[in-house]
Design a protein around this motif. Structure first.
Motif, PDB file in Angstrom:
ATOM      1  N   LYS A  75      22.732  48.846  73.059  1.00 29.24           N
ATOM      2  CA  LYS A  75      21.929  47.768  72.501  1.00 29.24           C
ATOM      3  C   LYS A  75      20.464  47.826  72.920  1.00 29.24           C
ATOM      4  N   THR A  88      29.044  48.411  63.176  1.00 24.45           N
ATOM      5  CA  THR A  88      27.741  48.881  63.646  1.00 24.45           C
ATOM      6  C   THR A  88      27.488  50.301  63.148  1.00 24.45           C
ATOM      7  N   THR A 144      10.727  45.041  71.039  1.00 20.94           N
ATOM      8  CA  THR A 144      11.643  45.575  70.025  1.00 20.94           C
ATOM      9  C   THR A 144      10.917  46.719  69.329  1.00 20.94           C
ATOM     10  N   ALA A 145      11.682  47.681  68.840  1.00 15.91           N
ATOM     11  CA  ALA A 145      11.082  48.842  68.197  1.00 15.91           C
ATOM     12  C   ALA A 145      10.446  48.468  66.863  1.00 15.91           C
ATOM     13  N   HIS A 146      10.917  47.380  66.233  1.00 13.47           N
ATOM     14  CA  HIS A 146      10.395  46.977  64.920  1.00 13.47           C
ATOM     15  C   HIS A 146       8.970  46.462  65.004  1.00 13.47           C
ATOM     16  N   GLU A 147       8.713  45.709  66.084  1.00 13.36           N
ATOM     17  CA  GLU A 147       7.407  45.084  66.191  1.00 13.36           C
ATOM     18  C   GLU A 147       6.528  45.885  67.135  1.00 13.36           C
ATOM     19  N   VAL A 176      35.890  42.893  56.680  1.00 13.08           N
ATOM     20  CA  VAL A 176      34.639  42.928  57.439  1.00 13.08           C
ATOM     21  C   VAL A 176      33.649  43.864  56.744  1.00 13.08           C
ATOM     22  N   LYS A 194       8.862  55.410  72.466  1.00 12.28           N
ATOM     23  CA  LYS A 194       8.055  54.202  72.546  1.00 12.28           C
ATOM     24  C   LYS A 194       8.323  53.450  73.857  1.00 12.28           C
ATOM     25  N   LYS A 213      21.704  53.060  56.925  1.00 13.04           N
ATOM     26  CA  LYS A 213      20.273  53.125  57.215  1.00 13.04           C
ATOM     27  C   LYS A 213      19.808  54.577  57.306  1.00 13.04           C
ATOM     28  N   LEU A 237      13.601  47.895  75.802  1.00  7.20           N
ATOM     29  CA  LEU A 237      13.237  47.926  74.385  1.00  7.20           C
ATOM     30  C   LEU A 237      14.496  47.928  73.521  1.00  7.20           C
ATOM     31  N   PHE A 238      14.489  47.041  72.507  1.00 10.91           N
ATOM     32  CA  PHE A 238      15.614  47.017  71.566  1.00 10.91           C
ATOM     33  C   PHE A 238      15.307  47.998  70.448  1.00 10.91           C
ATOM     34  N   PRO A 239      16.061  49.099  70.354  1.00 11.73           N
ATOM     35  CA  PRO A 239      15.690  50.160  69.434  1.00 11.73           C
ATOM     36  C   PRO A 239      16.017  49.826  67.974  1.00 11.73           C
ATOM     37  N   ASP A 240      15.335  50.520  67.052  1.00  9.50           N
ATOM     38  CA  ASP A 240      15.787  50.513  65.670  1.00  9.50           C
ATOM     39  C   ASP A 240      16.698  51.727  65.536  1.00  9.50           C
ATOM     40  N   LEU A 241      16.966  52.166  64.308  1.00 11.77           N
ATOM     41  CA  LEU A 241      17.977  53.218  64.168  1.00 11.77           C
ATOM     42  C   LEU A 241      17.494  54.588  64.596  1.00 11.77           C
ATOM     43  N   GLU A 245      29.286  38.034  72.739  1.00  8.74           N
ATOM     44  CA  GLU A 245      28.313  37.588  71.743  1.00  8.74           C
ATOM     45  C   GLU A 245      29.014  37.058  70.506  1.00  8.74           C
ATOM     46  N   GLU A 271      28.502  47.553  74.732  1.00 10.14           N
ATOM     47  CA  GLU A 271      29.659  48.122  74.043  1.00 10.14           C
ATOM     48  C   GLU A 271      30.595  48.879  74.983  1.00 10.14           C
ATOM     49  N   SER A 309      19.043  39.327  70.817  1.00 10.61           N
ATOM     50  CA  SER A 309      20.295  39.709  70.173  1.00 10.61           C
ATOM     51  C   SER A 309      20.725  38.611  69.212  1.00 10.61           C
ATOM     52  N   ILE A 358      26.568  50.393  59.468  1.00  8.96           N
ATOM     53  CA  ILE A 358      25.169  50.001  59.254  1.00  8.96           C
ATOM     54  C   ILE A 358      24.258  51.195  59.543  1.00  8.96           C
ATOM     55  N   GLY A 359      24.551  51.885  60.638  1.00 12.21           N
ATOM     56  CA  GLY A 359      23.769  53.059  61.025  1.00 12.21           C
ATOM     57  C   GLY A 359      23.793  54.134  59.956  1.00 12.21           C
ATOM     58  N   GLN A 380      21.498  39.200  65.256  1.00 10.95           N
ATOM     59  CA  GLN A 380      22.800  38.844  64.695  1.00 10.95           C
ATOM     60  C   GLN A 380      22.642  37.816  63.588  1.00 10.95           C
ATOM     61  N   VAL A 382      36.944  47.712  64.964  1.00 14.96           N
ATOM     62  CA  VAL A 382      36.271  47.185  63.779  1.00 14.96           C
ATOM     63  C   VAL A 382      34.838  46.751  64.099  1.00 14.96           C
ATOM     64  N   VAL A 383      34.665  46.156  65.273  1.00 10.15           N
ATOM     65  CA  VAL A 383      33.336  45.690  65.670  1.00 10.15           C
ATOM     66  C   VAL A 383      32.368  46.867  65.769  1.00 10.15           C
ATOM     67  N   PHE A 384      32.823  47.958  66.391  1.00 11.28           N
ATOM     68  CA  PHE A 384      31.963  49.125  66.544  1.00 11.28           C
ATOM     69  C   PHE A 384      31.805  49.876  65.219  1.00 11.28           C
ATOM     70  N   VAL A 419      38.033  40.729  66.519  1.00  9.67           N
ATOM     71  CA  VAL A 419      38.132  40.202  65.158  1.00  9.67           C
ATOM     72  C   VAL A 419      39.173  39.082  65.104  1.00  9.67           C
TER      73      VAL A 419
END
Lengths: 259, 341
Positions: free
Chosen positions: A11, B246, B21-24, B210, A41, B253, A29-33, A134, A103, B41, B249-250, B45, B241-243, A166
């Motif tokens: 994460k 993720t 965060t890597a986005h900003e 899911v 960075k 993307k 740092l929270f990474p992107d993909l 979470e 994880e 987080s 999504i990866g 989410q 399933v949770v992983f 789940v």
């Protein structure tokens, strides 16, 4: 001499910069993909914080699931090694270290010198990980940072049957519908997570003192639940428990650079 | 030897943490890392789970055979299967299928049971009072107030599959909403052995839901879409399933088309359930019941891995449990009548 330790987790990426003067940067740092770019960075930010130039950096050691994406041709070490080095430097009495991350959950048995004797890990299933907590907090519509505190206000122990995250979500929703207080449900979730972690750690044998690290160590409800499950009076928790892997990696980098 | 350098860890407690965060570009928080990680987080989410349309739910269905007349029937029986996600009702006239329905299970099992039965009978003038024998099954079976008897879903699925696919069936795979069962049965549909997974959502309908929810793709379209790949991709590596979510999504993307992600996910699920099947062994003929039997993407892959084809049935695979329950009701009623005469 300046070195860097990086922990590329599921994460967050954590970076620690060390020199003989002490710790000069702690960056998360929270990474992107793009893990490699995020890691670069994170390292750049850490260098800025510590006022160090890249060329001054003598060595980088990386750990964590995403460690192969770390920049600057680092030496790679496994998470148990980094955890052991990091915790023994801060809390030398530790013989068993429990690391609960986003994880993964890990139990590591260590020597007084910070060497790994044995370890057990769960990375296959979200039960017993930060992701589980979470998800449960979300089902209960609680903020993750309040989740632990609320669980401490529980008045009764409600059993939880589901292990799977789940299915546990559905069970939490059923408990809410049955008007079970959120504090009691929170405690049930914390107890369930703690018992998963405890069962895993017992496989390597639990020797005192026991230390808890990883992001979940910030959760007072989990700390109490784990103490209860393991029948421990004290559970050591270092400052900045989520940075111990990165600290361990930095200490290993320093050792390697000296020799 | 690190203990020789105590100065290395000086300032460990006092030095602040910087979080990004890597986005900003900017720094988001410079205080304690614990609260910062939670806030971030939570925000991530929050954006991920805002689904409005419920793509993951199978549409509700019902059917009645109007060529049959219930008033002429000697024995009217019903079976109700209250599952974790959906509930089914089946009504038989003298042991022959007359009406059925599949509806969503609500928060109350008794209400769901009644809803399923009313849905099955909606185009007829037959009512619950005129059905002398009802058998309840499924995880909510103890909460079917009008059931005379409850029977486990394992027995009912085997019995239902025997009716749907014939007496040659020896192995049944039931893929339900929250569990998965591998069942062996004899020529009469009597259970001889079974194994189940109800501990983990991987390999169950919930896992597929899911994914449908994540990709906003109606659940009935997932199977056909997953077969539209030219080359089969490797399965998603995560079992959990949770992983896996993720991981999906990866993959998206990183540029994988949706069909490829679906193919990868369906394959992982097929591998997961065949592992369960192989633990008890697969004897011919083979039959699949439950909601996932309607997902051709998973079924085709299971068939390929096992090297055998599953028998087909014209009936909806989801009603197998309720059908089995109704068949048991028919047999029990017949026995009662014989006892009286």
């Amino acid at each position: 001499m300046v070195v860097a330790g990086m922990d590329l987790g599921a994460k967050a990426i954590k970076v620690v910069i060390l020199s003989e003067k002490g710790v000069s940067a702690k960056v998360k740092l929270f990474p992107d993909l793009d893990m490699a770019q995020s890691a670069r960075k994170a390292l750049e930010e850490a260098l800025v914080q510590s006022g160090t130039e890249l060329h001054e950096l003598k060595r980088i050691v990386a750990t964590g699931t995403g460690r192969s994406a770390a920049p600057g041709k680092p030496a790679l070490v496994t998470e148990p090694l980094a955890d052991a080095k990091g915790i023994i430097a801060l809390l030398p009495l530790t013989r068993t270290v429990i690391d609960v991350g986003a994880e993964e959950g890990r139990g590591v048995k260590i020597t007084p010198q910070g060497e790994v004797v044995d370890f057990a890990v769960n990375e296959k299933c979200a039960a017993g990980s930060g992701a589980f907590m979470e998800s449960m907090a979300r089902s209960l519509e609680l903020k993750i940072e309040d989740f632990g505190e609320i669980s401490l206000k529980a008045t009764q122990a409600v059993p939880m049957n589901a292990q799977c995250t789940v299915f546990a979500e559905s069970e939490v929703v059923s408990l809410i519908h049955a008007n079970t207080p959120k504090s009691d449900i929170s405690r049930a979730v914390h107890d369930a997570t703690a018992s998963r972690i405890a069962a895993m750690t017992r496989r390597v044998g639990i020797e005192k003192e026991v230390a808890l690290i990883g992001g979940v160590a910030y959760n007072p409800g989990f700390v109490e639940a784990l103490k209860r499950t393991l029948s421990l009076e004290t559970l050591l928790i270092p400052d900045h428990p989520d940075f111990i892997g990165a600290l361990g990696a930095a200490l290993i980098a320093y050792e390697q650079a000296v020799n | 030897m690190i203990l020789d350098f105590p100065q290395l860890i000086s300032q460990w407690e006092t030095l602040p943490v910087h979080v990004f965060t890597a986005h900003e570009k900017g720094e988001i928080l410079t205080i304690g890392a614990g609260t910062a990680s939670g806030a971030v987080s939570g925000a991530i989410q929050g954006t991920a789970s805002g689904a409005v349309t419920e793509h993951w739910k199978w549409p509700e269905q019902s059917n009645v055979d109007l060529s049959m007349d219930w008033k002429k029937a000697a024995r009217i029986t019903a079976g109700i299967d209250v599952g974790s996600v959906s509930s089914q009702a089946v009504v038989l006239l003298d042991g022959k299928l007359y009406a059925w329905s599949s509806v969503r299970t609500g928060s109350s099992s008794p209400d769901s049971a009644l809803k399923a039965l009313n849905q099955a009978l909606k185009n007829t003038d037959l009512t619950l009072e005129k059905i002398p024998y009802v058998v309840g099954t499924g995880y909510g079976r103890v909460n079917v107030p009008f059931a005379k008897k409850t029977i486990t879903e394992i027995a009912c699925h085997a019995r239902g599959a025997n009716y749907m696919g014939g007496g040659t069936i020896r192995t049944i795979l039931d893929m339900g909403g929250q569990d998965c069962k591998a069942i062996h049965c004899d020529e009469k549909g009597k259970v001889t052995n079974f194994l189940m997974n109800d501990k983990c959502a991987a390999g169950t309908g919930r896992g597929m839901e899911v994914l449908a929810d994540l990709l906003r793709i109606p659940i009935q379209e997932i199977g056909p879409l997953s077969l539209k790949v030219e080359e089969e991709p490797p399965p998603v590596s995560s079992v959990c399933v949770v992983f896996a979510k993720t991981e999906a999504i990866g993959l998206l993307k990183s540029g994988w088309p949706v069909e490829k992600v679906l193919a990868s996910y369906c394959l992982a699920m097929a591998e997961r359930v065949t592992a369960l099947l192989n633990r008890i062994g697969v004897e011919k003929d083979f039959f699949i019941t439950g909601g996932i039997a309607k997902n051709i993407g998973v079924v085709k892959r299971i068939e390929r891995i096992l090297g055998i084809s599953a028998l087909n049935s014209a009936l909806d695979s989801q009603i197998a449990g309720a059908l089995g329950a109704a068949l048991f009701a028919n047999a029990l009623l017949e026995k009662e009548e014989r006892g009286k005469s």
